[in-house]
Write a protein that holds these residues in place. Structure first.
Motif, PDB file in Angstrom:
ATOM      1  N   MET A 139      42.530  43.131  32.047  1.00  0.00           N
ATOM      2  CA  MET A 139      41.439  44.525  32.763  1.00  0.00           C
ATOM      3  C   MET A 139      40.523  44.471  31.344  1.00  0.00           C
ATOM      4  SD  MET A 139      44.036  47.314  33.244  1.00  0.00           S
ATOM      5  CE  MET A 139      43.196  48.649  34.815  1.00  0.00           C
ATOM      6  N   PRO A 140      40.197  43.996  30.033  1.00  0.00           N
ATOM      7  CA  PRO A 140      39.404  43.526  29.306  1.00  0.00           C
ATOM      8  C   PRO A 140      38.782  42.449  29.565  1.00  0.00           C
ATOM      9  CG  PRO A 140      41.607  44.258  27.924  1.00  0.00           C
ATOM     10  CD  PRO A 140      41.321  43.948  29.182  1.00  0.00           C
TER      11      PRO A 140
ATOM     12  N   VAL B 171      39.594  36.248  43.308  1.00  0.00           N
ATOM     13  CA  VAL B 171      41.211  36.696  43.046  1.00  0.00           C
ATOM     14  C   VAL B 171      42.048  36.451  43.430  1.00  0.00           C
ATOM     15  CG1 VAL B 171      41.836  39.415  43.938  1.00  0.00           C
ATOM     16  CG2 VAL B 171      39.370  39.059  43.199  1.00  0.00           C
ATOM     17  N   GLU B 172      42.860  36.187  42.909  1.00  0.00           N
ATOM     18  CA  GLU B 172      44.779  35.294  43.014  1.00  0.00           C
ATOM     19  C   GLU B 172      45.569  36.103  44.175  1.00  0.00           C
ATOM     20  OE1 GLU B 172      45.056  31.902  41.202  1.00  0.00           O
ATOM     21  OE2 GLU B 172      43.395  31.575  40.842  1.00  0.00           O
ATOM     22  N   SER B 173      45.378  37.480  43.794  1.00  0.00           N
ATOM     23  CA  SER B 173      46.339  38.055  44.564  1.00  0.00           C
ATOM     24  C   SER B 173      46.066  39.491  44.929  1.00  0.00           C
ATOM     25  CB  SER B 173      48.129  38.702  43.892  1.00  0.00           C
ATOM     26  OG  SER B 173      47.300  38.800  42.445  1.00  0.00           O
ATOM     27  N   ALA B 174      46.918  40.417  45.644  1.00  0.00           N
ATOM     28  CA  ALA B 174      46.752  41.901  46.204  1.00  0.00           C
ATOM     29  C   ALA B 174      46.919  42.535  45.053  1.00  0.00           C
ATOM     30  CB  ALA B 174      47.691  42.130  46.387  1.00  0.00           C
ATOM     31  N   GLU B 175      47.443  42.814  43.983  1.00  0.00           N
ATOM     32  CA  GLU B 175      47.990  43.181  42.525  1.00  0.00           C
ATOM     33  C   GLU B 175      46.440  43.382  41.750  1.00  0.00           C
ATOM     34  OE1 GLU B 175      49.728  40.293  44.084  1.00  0.00           O
ATOM     35  OE2 GLU B 175      51.820  41.548  44.290  1.00  0.00           O
ATOM     36  N   GLU B 176      46.037  41.892  41.952  1.00  0.00           N
ATOM     37  CA  GLU B 176      44.797  41.830  41.252  1.00  0.00           C
ATOM     38  C   GLU B 176      43.330  42.328  41.291  1.00  0.00           C
ATOM     39  OE1 GLU B 176      43.300  37.972  40.820  1.00  0.00           O
ATOM     40  OE2 GLU B 176      42.746  38.009  38.492  1.00  0.00           O
ATOM     41  N   LEU B 177      44.089  41.942  43.080  1.00  0.00           N
ATOM     42  CA  LEU B 177      42.815  43.348  43.715  1.00  0.00           C
ATOM     43  C   LEU B 177      42.252  44.528  42.862  1.00  0.00           C
ATOM     44  CD1 LEU B 177      40.002  42.565  45.673  1.00  0.00           C
ATOM     45  CD2 LEU B 177      41.622  42.925  47.223  1.00  0.00           C
ATOM     46  N   GLU B 178      44.016  45.407  42.900  1.00  0.00           N
ATOM     47  CA  GLU B 178      43.812  47.004  42.911  1.00  0.00           C
ATOM     48  C   GLU B 178      43.797  47.165  40.959  1.00  0.00           C
ATOM     49  OE1 GLU B 178      44.339  48.955  44.771  1.00  0.00           O
ATOM     50  OE2 GLU B 178      45.822  47.269  46.710  1.00  0.00           O
ATOM     51  N   LEU B 179      43.741  45.916  39.983  1.00  0.00           N
ATOM     52  CA  LEU B 179      43.254  45.874  38.906  1.00  0.00           C
ATOM     53  C   LEU B 179      41.980  46.110  38.691  1.00  0.00           C
ATOM     54  CD1 LEU B 179      45.909  43.614  36.664  1.00  0.00           C
ATOM     55  CD2 LEU B 179      45.311  46.858  36.673  1.00  0.00           C
ATOM     56  N   LEU B 180      40.798  45.161  39.673  1.00  0.00           N
ATOM     57  CA  LEU B 180      40.216  45.040  39.417  1.00  0.00           C
ATOM     58  C   LEU B 180      39.204  45.981  40.470  1.00  0.00           C
ATOM     59  CD1 LEU B 180      37.750  43.319  39.041  1.00  0.00           C
ATOM     60  CD2 LEU B 180      37.457  42.084  41.462  1.00  0.00           C
TER      61      LEU B 180
ATOM     62  N   GLY C 172      31.794  51.647  36.341  1.00  0.00           N
ATOM     63  CA  GLY C 172      30.524  52.131  37.586  1.00  0.00           C
ATOM     64  C   GLY C 172      29.763  51.762  38.126  1.00  0.00           C
ATOM     65  N   LEU C 173      30.610  50.147  38.554  1.00  0.00           N
ATOM     66  CA  LEU C 173      29.943  48.642  38.880  1.00  0.00           C
ATOM     67  C   LEU C 173      30.772  48.049  40.390  1.00  0.00           C
ATOM     68  CD1 LEU C 173      29.996  47.161  35.484  1.00  0.00           C
ATOM     69  CD2 LEU C 173      28.317  48.036  36.929  1.00  0.00           C
ATOM     70  N   GLU C 174      30.132  47.147  40.674  1.00  0.00           N
ATOM     71  CA  GLU C 174      30.742  47.137  42.061  1.00  0.00           C
ATOM     72  C   GLU C 174      31.663  45.183  41.483  1.00  0.00           C
ATOM     73  OE1 GLU C 174      28.338  46.230  45.660  1.00  0.00           O
ATOM     74  OE2 GLU C 174      29.989  48.200  46.715  1.00  0.00           O
ATOM     75  N   ALA C 175      32.681  45.061  42.308  1.00  0.00           N
ATOM     76  CA  ALA C 175      32.584  43.854  41.778  1.00  0.00           C
ATOM     77  C   ALA C 175      32.422  42.481  43.228  1.00  0.00           C
ATOM     78  CB  ALA C 175      34.188  43.420  41.129  1.00  0.00           C
ATOM     79  N   PRO C 176      31.755  41.643  42.996  1.00  0.00           N
ATOM     80  CA  PRO C 176      31.650  40.987  43.664  1.00  0.00           C
ATOM     81  C   PRO C 176      32.492  39.893  43.997  1.00  0.00           C
ATOM     82  CG  PRO C 176      29.995  40.527  42.264  1.00  0.00           C
ATOM     83  CD  PRO C 176      30.831  41.336  41.612  1.00  0.00           C
TER      84      PRO C 176
ATOM     85  N   ALA D 221      40.514  45.008  51.011  1.00  0.00           N
ATOM     86  CA  ALA D 221      39.791  44.631  49.901  1.00  0.00           C
ATOM     87  C   ALA D 221      38.185  45.799  50.373  1.00  0.00           C
ATOM     88  CB  ALA D 221      39.268  43.248  49.766  1.00  0.00           C
ATOM     89  N   ALA D 222      37.684  45.198  51.587  1.00  0.00           N
ATOM     90  CA  ALA D 222      36.517  45.823  52.048  1.00  0.00           C
ATOM     91  C   ALA D 222      36.274  47.975  51.804  1.00  0.00           C
ATOM     92  CB  ALA D 222      36.124  45.155  53.450  1.00  0.00           C
ATOM     93  N   THR D 223      37.330  47.950  52.168  1.00  0.00           N
ATOM     94  CA  THR D 223      38.237  49.325  51.658  1.00  0.00           C
ATOM     95  C   THR D 223      38.089  49.813  50.910  1.00  0.00           C
ATOM     96  OG1 THR D 223      40.128  49.405  51.721  1.00  0.00           O
ATOM     97  CG2 THR D 223      39.033  49.411  54.262  1.00  0.00           C
ATOM     98  N   LEU D 224      38.373  49.065  49.350  1.00  0.00           N
ATOM     99  CA  LEU D 224      38.921  49.630  47.963  1.00  0.00           C
ATOM    100  C   LEU D 224      37.277  49.257  47.282  1.00  0.00           C
ATOM    101  CD1 LEU D 224      40.990  46.943  46.471  1.00  0.00           C
ATOM    102  CD2 LEU D 224      41.486  49.053  47.426  1.00  0.00           C
ATOM    103  N   PRO D 225      37.006  50.646  47.052  1.00  0.00           N
ATOM    104  CA  PRO D 225      35.709  51.233  45.932  1.00  0.00           C
ATOM    105  C   PRO D 225      35.843  50.539  44.716  1.00  0.00           C
ATOM    106  CG  PRO D 225      37.908  52.723  45.542  1.00  0.00           C
ATOM    107  CD  PRO D 225      38.446  52.095  47.128  1.00  0.00           C
ATOM    108  N   GLY D 226      34.620  50.066  44.597  1.00  0.00           N
ATOM    109  CA  GLY D 226      34.414  49.253  43.376  1.00  0.00           C
ATOM    110  C   GLY D 226      34.474  47.779  43.693  1.00  0.00           C
ATOM    111  N   ILE D 227      34.742  47.143  45.004  1.00  0.00           N
ATOM    112  CA  ILE D 227      35.317  45.794  45.704  1.00  0.00           C
ATOM    113  C   ILE D 227      33.852  45.637  46.738  1.00  0.00           C
ATOM    114  CG2 ILE D 227      36.921  44.035  46.220  1.00  0.00           C
ATOM    115  CD1 ILE D 227      37.695  45.082  44.012  1.00  0.00           C
TER     116      ILE D 227
END
Ligand code: PLP
Length: 456
Positions: free
Chosen positions: A132-133, A148-157, A165-169, A209-215
């Motif tokens: 996370m850091p 991103v290499e996994s569903a789990e990582e996508l959730e963390l991100l 308060g940012l959006e991750a490309p 991913a398209a439905t996740l906030p911040g992603i």
């Protein structure tokens, strides 16, 4: 297959054959082995050995050849140097000046790339276990893309991005389950490897991913392995990538970027080097019609041939009767780990012109570290070299210095950059005292000393 096939005795390429395909190296009667315009003995005289030497001219020439190959297809790619191959700031700066971006796999590499002057907008973050850091640092820097290499990582991100308060490309790294046909330890695109998202889950995860906030999903990424010299594995993997793009679009989702990974191989021994023109044709052929941005992440191909490791023969050790002698070098597996780790073969050329034409003999080339694996080559055919002879291990610019350790309390070797007729130290040899400078001894261990001192 280069790294997997053990060299057959007696068939090593000669010094002349090695030089013929390495344009930055030449042998001069008086000066001996010269890199660009700098006699390597000059560097060894000044700094001793072992010493790493990087050729800036070679880095630039190779970058230009790669960029030109892609430009010629009419679809330029963005080139992200894989920083893990060689993370020295001077190497990164030379490539950055040519227009390279970076592919990083840790927060440390991200900082190095930024320090070297590569803008965050040209940096991609790969890797199977970003913390996370690390995600936070990447987002704050304004990184171009996180692979991103996994569903789990996508959730963390998503969690980290929302907190910032940012959006991750994001690009999803897909595991295409394609055998790159390379050494088992550098294959990454098989179902049994830890890397990437299973192919058959990619489209659903992209939609999620398209439905996740911040992603903000922008594309797909792939990296099937390293030291790949045949185009077929690339073609197969890219065709599978193209299918995914079509499937994603059929779901009404937006996709604009494809990251085709690295892995292009070089000629260590007598393999045919992976040609950038052939890679460009494969990418253009399989993916060029999809209207996306394209990127690649080469490491080894750019940096490998640009680096050498200079070493000195400490002594010649006789083996059993009838067996080849051992040439014991002052460089070891703690400096260059590739032979121990991957059975890698590195060319060896004496620095002296006289040594280079000495009669050939069969030798084992080893380092002084207390491990049988500390071997640079078994049954190598080399010109006869006596104790004190200097030599260069070739093609050490990628996965060389970066894998060094201080095993056996051996300080990290000095590093030099050559550019045309000049050269400079780009890292001093580590001082012995630095080895324990960060050690501390807990005070209570002294209380357990026996009154006698526990002597023998
Ligand atoms: C290691 C790596 C690369 C570079 O591989 P090379 O074989 O050095 O070109 C590129 N992309 C990713 C994700 C990597 O892990």
């Amino acid at each position: 297959m280069a790294e997997a096939s053990p060299p057959c005795p007696g068939q090593d390429p000669s010094v002349a054959a090695l030089l013929a395909v390495r344009p930055a190296l030449s042998m001069h009667a008086m000066d001996g082995l010269v890199l660009e315009e700098v006699p390597l003995n000059t560097i060894a005289d000044a700094l001793g050995t072992p010493t790493w030497v990087m050729s800036a001219g070679t880095l630039r020439a190779r970058y230009q050849r790669l960029a030109t190959a892609f430009r010629a297809t009419g679809r330029p790619v963005s080139i992200h140097f894989a920083v893990k191959a060689n993370d020295h700031l001077a190497v990164l700066r030379v490539l950055a000046a040519q227009g390279a971006g970076a592919d990083v796999v840790s927060g440390g590499e991200l900082q190095r790339a930024l320090m070297a002057g590569i803008p965050a907008a040209r940096i991609v973050f790969s890797g199977v276990g970003k913390t996370m850091p690390e995600m936070q640092a990447a987002l704050r820097a304004g990184i171009a893309q996180i692979n991103v290499e996994s569903a789990e990582e996508l959730e963390l991100l998503s969690t980290v991005a929302q907190a910032e308060g940012l959006e991750a490309p994001v690009a999803l790294r897909i595991n295409p389950d394609v055998d790159a046909g390379t050494h088992a330890k550098i294959t990454t695109g098989l179902a049994t490897n830890k890397f990437g998202i299973p192919y058959n889950r990619a489209v659903d995860l992209y939609a999620h991913a398209a439905t996740l906030p911040g992603i903000r999903p922008v594309g797909l990424a792939m990296h099937i392995g390293s030291q790949i010299v045949r185009m077929q594995p690339y073609r197969t993997a890219y065709a599978r990538l193209a299918d995914l793009v079509r499937a994603i679009r059929a779901r009404g989702l937006h996709i604009e970027a494809l990251d085709c990974g690295g892995g292009l191989g070089i000629s260590y021994r007598d393999e045919t080097e992976g040609a950038p023109e052939a890679l460009a044709a494969a990418i253009h052929g399989e993916l060029g019609g999809l209207g996306t941005r394209l990127a690649i992440e080469p490491g080894r191909w750019l940096a490998g041939p640009a680096g050498l490791l200079l070493s000195t023969v400490i002594l010649r050790k006789r083996g059993y009767e009838g067996m080849p002698p051992f040439l014991v070098l002052d460089a070891a597996m703690n400096d260059l780990m590739r032979p121990s780790l991957y059975d890698a073969w590195h060319g060896i050329i004496p620095l002296s012109a006289r040594d280079a034409v000495a009669p050939a003999e069969q030798v084992h080339v080893v380092g002084p570290v207390c491990e049988s694996g500390d071997t640079f080559g078994h049954d190598r055919t080399l010109p006869h070299m006596d104790a004190g002879a200097r030599l260069a291990l070739l093609d050490c610019g990628a996965y060389g210095m970066v894998m060094s350790s201080t095993y056996n309390a051996r300080p990290l070797a000095a590093q030099v950059m050559v550019d045309g007729g000049h050269w400079a130290v780009i890292r001093e040899r580590q001082a012995i005292t630095e080895l324990w400078a960060a050690d501390s001894i807990p005070p209570w261990v002294d209380e357990t000393l026996l009154p006698s001192g526990g002597g023998l």
